[in-house]
Design an enzyme around this catalytic site. Sequence first.
Site, PDB file in Angstrom:
ATOM      1  N   GLY A  14      26.240  77.612   6.304  1.00  0.00           N
ATOM      2  CA  GLY A  14      25.427  76.683   5.525  1.00  0.00           C
ATOM      3  C   GLY A  14      24.998  75.542   6.407  1.00  0.00           C
ATOM      4  N   ARG A  15      23.933  74.880   6.006  1.00  0.00           N
ATOM      5  CA  ARG A  15      23.460  73.743   6.767  1.00  0.00           C
ATOM      6  C   ARG A  15      22.769  72.771   5.819  1.00  0.00           C
ATOM      7  NH1 ARG A  15      21.222  78.212   6.604  1.00  0.00           N
ATOM      8  NH2 ARG A  15      22.410  78.977   8.369  1.00  0.00           N
ATOM      9  N   HIS A 232      15.962  80.803  -4.141  1.00  0.00           N
ATOM     10  CA  HIS A 232      16.284  81.976  -3.338  1.00  0.00           C
ATOM     11  C   HIS A 232      15.786  81.682  -1.938  1.00  0.00           C
ATOM     12  CE1 HIS A 232      15.725  86.545  -2.432  1.00  0.00           C
ATOM     13  NE2 HIS A 232      16.810  86.037  -1.871  1.00  0.00           N
ATOM     14  N   ASP A 233      16.657  81.776  -0.944  1.00  0.00           N
ATOM     15  CA  ASP A 233      16.272  81.351   0.403  1.00  0.00           C
ATOM     16  C   ASP A 233      15.055  82.112   0.922  1.00  0.00           C
ATOM     17  OD1 ASP A 233      17.653  83.753   0.786  1.00  0.00           O
ATOM     18  OD2 ASP A 233      19.199  82.885   2.059  1.00  0.00           O
ATOM     19  N   THR A 234      14.884  83.367   0.485  1.00  0.00           N
ATOM     20  CA  THR A 234      13.703  84.112   0.926  1.00  0.00           C
ATOM     21  C   THR A 234      12.432  83.529   0.321  1.00  0.00           C
ATOM     22  OG1 THR A 234      15.075  86.095   1.048  1.00  0.00           O
ATOM     23  CG2 THR A 234      12.699  86.408   1.185  1.00  0.00           C
ATOM     24  N   GLY A 399      16.091  83.060  11.380  1.00  0.00           N
ATOM     25  CA  GLY A 399      16.942  83.028  12.559  1.00  0.00           C
ATOM     26  C   GLY A 399      16.580  84.053  13.609  1.00  0.00           C
TER      27      GLY A 399
END
Length: 479
Positions: A14-15, A232-234, A399
């Site tokens: 996590g960040r 949703h991260d996507t 990433g």
Amino acid sequence: MKSYAAVDLGASSGRVMVGRVGRDRLELTEAHRFPNRPVRVPEGLRWDVLALYAGVLAGLRAAGQVDSVGIDSWAVDYGLLDADGALLGNPVHYRDSRTEGVAQKVWATVPAEELYAATGLQYAPFNTLYQLTAARASTQLHHAERLLLVPDLLTYWLTGEQGTELTNASTTQLIDPRTRDWAYDIASRLGIDLGLFAPLRQPGEPAGVLRDEVLQETGLSGPVPVTAVGSHDTASAVAAVPADGGERFAYICTGTWSLAGLELDAPVLTEESRAANFTNELGLDGTVRYLRNIMGLWLLQECVRDWGNPELDGLLLDASEVPALRSVVDAGDSAFLAPGRMPERIAEACRASGQPVPVSPAEITRCILDSLALAHRRAIRDAERLADRPVDVVHVVGGGTRNALLCRLTADACGLPVVAGPGEAAALGNVLVQARSHGLVGDLADGRRLLTRTQPLTRYEPRGDAARWSEAQARLVRG
């Protein structure tokens, strides 16, 4: 300039990032990064959500005063709350084995074809619908009064307010992508109580303000609003694809998973699309994320862990010297879903398909990267055909943009230019939605223009013999 805290939770870390946005300015810095390590307990694999929340609080403390906070994370997993709002145990990890064989039970009530026509979601054994079916007889679900998806759970702890953000809800297999509302008939037939879910929220809507206790813990001065983003991260990552308004583009969101597909105005719900295992998830501004889930860099992450965490740059350099396409595996195969013994499992898959068996870390790494590039090629070509939407350029975000070898191989495999960047796409998409809520950014296209002007991007042109990729694909089909 205004400052926004983007809490971005991935499957392995996590960040908390701080985005500063102004006229023709978009800067992103890391305030705090922390591990996300699942824990295996006697009853199965669980997320350590309390450690994640502690990481979020530490990140907000490190971020300093901000104008808003937004949270995005991985999809499908959830926490259950009792009548007092207390968490009933740590959330189950989507890689837990409890959903094995559950899909067949669901399909006995709602056939797979009918389920896809109603929800547009590809088959994945861990979809929330299957998790809830697996948990039907559990004591926790029996006593639950509320279900919150992971980013909504953390938002609740920060604010005391409950909601269900739409882009993440669309991964549950309980949303109709045509109406952008619950699939009431499907839930009713499967005995799933939609009353467990908090009301739907749209990206950009207010999600409360930080509680007094959170302000004291983080040292922030209130009021600090929390904004619903593409949680949703996507969804956030796709919002940060730096595409020109006139481009016919595909995207690949790379990380633990690779999500490869197109941004559409309407879902594709055909039987052919279902058979190709494409999903229709909801994005910003009425868009649909039409994509296929691919195992992604999880394959390499697991191998690196098994090898004792060698230095990655040296491993990739060695892999670049290994002959191309010597051995490939199906990077979408659910056989690679569980953790453990990944180098051996990849070698076994190559042996079973009659290919040379990779032995050294460099050979296995090259096999993984060639296989991912091949899976990217197949997904984009299938998406073009199924959606009748040609593609001129592929945008790689997330990433995996830092893996130059993977980006080059993807360009070669697809026979299309690859534009790589930004690396922190999910955090940037998160920040852009918050900035929109303050009037600093306009629509989706305006945000993308800002990204193109302010973020470093790398372009890879295709090279090599396209026939070799076709032959490698044929090897997988024969295997």
